[in-house]
Each structure stands twice: as structure tokens, then as C-alpha cells.
Motif scaffolding. Structure first.
Motif, PDB file in Angstrom:
ATOM      1  N   ASP A 149      80.345  43.748 -39.006  1.00 47.72           N
ATOM      2  CA  ASP A 149      79.825  43.585 -40.204  1.00 47.72           C
ATOM      3  C   ASP A 149      78.329  44.509 -40.358  1.00 47.72           C
ATOM      4  N   GLU A 150      78.442  45.689 -40.611  1.00 44.21           N
ATOM      5  CA  GLU A 150      77.500  46.419 -40.689  1.00 44.21           C
ATOM      6  C   GLU A 150      77.151  47.277 -41.622  1.00 44.21           C
ATOM      7  N   LEU A 151      76.204  48.104 -41.908  1.00 45.52           N
ATOM      8  CA  LEU A 151      75.721  48.967 -43.051  1.00 45.52           C
ATOM      9  C   LEU A 151      76.624  49.599 -43.668  1.00 45.52           C
ATOM     10  N   GLU A 152      77.428  50.423 -42.763  1.00 51.75           N
ATOM     11  CA  GLU A 152      78.475  51.394 -43.279  1.00 51.75           C
ATOM     12  C   GLU A 152      79.699  50.590 -44.055  1.00 51.75           C
ATOM     13  N   ILE A 153      80.054  49.440 -43.538  1.00 55.77           N
ATOM     14  CA  ILE A 153      81.117  48.813 -44.191  1.00 55.77           C
ATOM     15  C   ILE A 153      80.400  48.310 -45.553  1.00 55.77           C
ATOM     16  N   THR A 154      79.478  47.716 -45.369  1.00 56.01           N
ATOM     17  CA  THR A 154      78.688  47.309 -46.737  1.00 56.01           C
ATOM     18  C   THR A 154      78.637  48.384 -47.823  1.00 56.01           C
ATOM     19  N   TYR A 155      78.193  49.445 -47.318  1.00 54.20           N
ATOM     20  CA  TYR A 155      78.032  50.653 -48.374  1.00 54.20           C
ATOM     21  C   TYR A 155      79.553  51.029 -48.974  1.00 54.20           C
ATOM     22  N   ILE A 206      82.058  56.720 -40.254  1.00 54.24           N
ATOM     23  CA  ILE A 206      81.015  56.681 -41.110  1.00 54.24           C
ATOM     24  C   ILE A 206      79.996  56.845 -40.520  1.00 54.24           C
ATOM     25  N   ASN A 207      78.889  57.777 -40.663  1.00 53.70           N
ATOM     26  CA  ASN A 207      77.443  57.468 -40.544  1.00 53.70           C
ATOM     27  C   ASN A 207      76.855  57.887 -41.546  1.00 53.70           C
ATOM     28  N   LEU A 208      75.891  56.750 -41.935  1.00 59.11           N
ATOM     29  CA  LEU A 208      74.888  57.347 -43.380  1.00 59.11           C
ATOM     30  C   LEU A 208      73.679  57.995 -42.984  1.00 59.11           C
ATOM     31  N   LYS A 209      73.341  58.138 -41.703  1.00 56.01           N
ATOM     32  CA  LYS A 209      72.195  58.941 -41.632  1.00 56.01           C
ATOM     33  C   LYS A 209      72.243  60.099 -40.580  1.00 56.01           C
ATOM     34  N   ASP A 210      73.404  60.389 -40.007  1.00 58.09           N
ATOM     35  CA  ASP A 210      73.466  61.404 -38.844  1.00 58.09           C
ATOM     36  C   ASP A 210      74.441  62.047 -39.111  1.00 58.09           C
TER      37      ASP A 210
END
Length: 270
Positions: A118-124, A153-157
Motif C-alpha cells: 500500500d504505497e503512494l502509486e496505488i493510492t494515486y 508506475i513511478n510518479l517522480k522519475d
């Protein structure tokens, strides 16, 4: 009869994943005239069905192309027209490489997202894809059927996703397509799939000339269907490669009924 294959996010839908009353009215005029409206999306099938229902166009949609063209679905028969999956051995290679590089990766069955943490990418991702999530140390190992697609998914790189392509290409590049649906989403699906496949299969099924098909999109994963259709449409908000692939560009973007106005002015007026 014309077939209109349309991407959803960034194309038919506005930034809130909705459509305006004007767009809905034009789509009704289009389907009432005997033409077919066919959502063609990277989203899972159930997500598309829920979205189509939420914006009030369920009765206008007979066919759906889901998972970036890995599944062509008949909504009336509740059955596939055509499908192709990611083989388990390829899926394992994709998952292991993502784990090695520290990249979020997920896969699906028809009703559930499978991912590790449960990390940032799945929340987004879940802000727009309303499916439950199954967390497991081995997403692919927990799937009981070969998946239609996988998603990194990578929201930063963005560059780390490009590195992922470079490292996977010699391993599975002859069997799996790797395409960006935006700068942060890297899609994996069977080499025989793709959004263009829905056009091929449905035109064949319905005995409609490809020249009578239209397709509209805004991102890299839409290019194959834009090139395959008789008339390829890029949204005003599309990326430059999509605009280069298309025959026409809409006058307005997805936030201002761009596709619906094109339908009204260039399809219904014929």
C-alpha cells in the motif's frame, strides 16, 4: 454505420473523469443515428463498465475494448469477442525486474488489482480506478489466470521507467509490448494486443470497412488505434507524437467537449 473508438481519460472524459450534458446529448444523437460508440481504454473492463455507467452512457455502448486492446468485450452477450494475455513467464520477469529496480508494479483480474504494498502509486491510481486491491508479496503468484496486462508506475522519475524498458526489451521484447499511457504509467500487454486490435476485430465481426471507423486519443498508447482507423483524431491536449500520427486535431480540448464537438460537426453532419 460508423464505429467510433474513443480513449477515455484525456479524451472523452474531462479532468474530473466526467462528461458534460452537451457531450452526453451529442453521443446520444450519434448512437441514435445508428453508429457505434466503443470505449477503447487501458483501464480494466470492470472499471470501464463502472465509469460508463457513472456518466450515463451505458445504453449507448455495445462493445468495449479494455486493457489496451487485450480484451474486446460484447456487453450484451457478456462475453469476449477476442482476447490475448501476458504469459505467466513474461509476467514473472516483469514483476521481478520491477522489484529489483524498486518500481511499483500491479496486475489484475476482472475485479481486483494485485500489488505488493500500500504505497503512494496505488493510492494515486485508485483515485480514478475504482477497484479493490489485494496486497501480496507475490502478485503474479496469487493470480489464477494469466493477466490481460500489467502496469508499472513511478510518479517522480520517468527515467527509471525508461530504464525498465531497456532492461526488459532483450528479455521479453519479442513477446510483450511496453507503452506509456502517460509519463508515469508504463503498460505491458501481449504483442498481439493493442488498441488497434479492437478496430481490426470489430470491423471484421460487424463487416464494416475500416474506412468507416474513427478513433480518438491523447497519449502514446492511443497511437496504434489512431493509425489503424479510417480517421484518426488527436485531441487538442494530445501529446506531440499523437498529433503527428493523427489525420485531424480537435478544435477544443477534453475539458471543453472537444471530441463531442468534432462528432457533431464532422460525423453527424455528413
Amino acid at each position: 454505420m460508423h464505429l467510433l473508438f474513443t480513449d477515455l481519460d484525456g479524451t472523452l472524459l474531462n479532468s474530473e473523469s466526467l462528461i458534460s450534458d452537451m457531450t452526453r446529448d451529442i453521443l446520444k444523437d450519434y448512437t441514435d443515428a445508428g453508429h457505434l460508440l466503443i470505449p477503447n481504454s487501458g483501464r480494466p473492463l470492470l472499471s470501464i463498465q463502472k465509469l460508463v455507467d457513472s456518466v450515463g452512457i451505458t445504453d449507448m455502448v455495445r462493445y468495449i475494448v479494455a486493457y489496451n486492446g487485450a480484451l474486446v468485450w460484447d456487453c450484451v452477450k457478456s462475453a469476449p469477442v477476442w482476447s490475448a494475455c501476458v504469459p505467466f513467464d513474461c509476467a514473472r520477469i516483469i514483476q521481478d525486474k520491477c522489484f529489483e529496480l524498486g518500481i511499483h508494479v500491479q496486475t489484475y483480474n476482472h475485479e481486483t488489482i494485485y500489488t505488493r504494498r500500500d504505497e503512494l502509486e496505488i493510492t494515486y491510481y485508485k483515485k480514478r480506478i475504482f477497484l479493490p486491491v489485494h496486497f501480496t508479496d507475490d502478485p503474479i503468484g496469487d493470480c489464477d489466470e494469466e493477466p490481460y496486462k500489467m502496469l508499472a508506475i513511478n510518479l517522480k522519475d520517468h527515467d527509471i521507467l525508461c530504464k525498465l524498458i531497456e532492461e526488459l526489451t532483450p528479455l521479453i521484447g519479442d513477446r510483450i509490448k511496453m507503452v506509456f499511457s502517460n509519463d508515469w504509467y508504463l503498460e505491458f500487454f501481449n504483442k498481439d494486443a493493442g488498441k488497434d486490435r479492437g478496430i481490426v476485430e470489430l470491423c471484421k465481426l460487424l463487416n464494416i470497412p475500416v474506412s468507416d471507423s474513427y478513433s480518438a486519443g491523447d497519449e502514446q498508447n492511443d497511437i496504434s488505434m489512431i493509425r489503424a482507423a479510417g480517421h484518426g483524431i488527436a485531441m487538442l491536449n494530445a501529446t506531440p507524437p499523437v498529433k503527428e500520427a493523427a489525420g485531424v486535431i480537435t478544435e477544443y480540448d477534453n475539458a471543453h467537449d472537444g471530441l463531442a464537438l468534432y462528432i457533431r460537426d464532422h460525423i453527424l453532419s455528413m
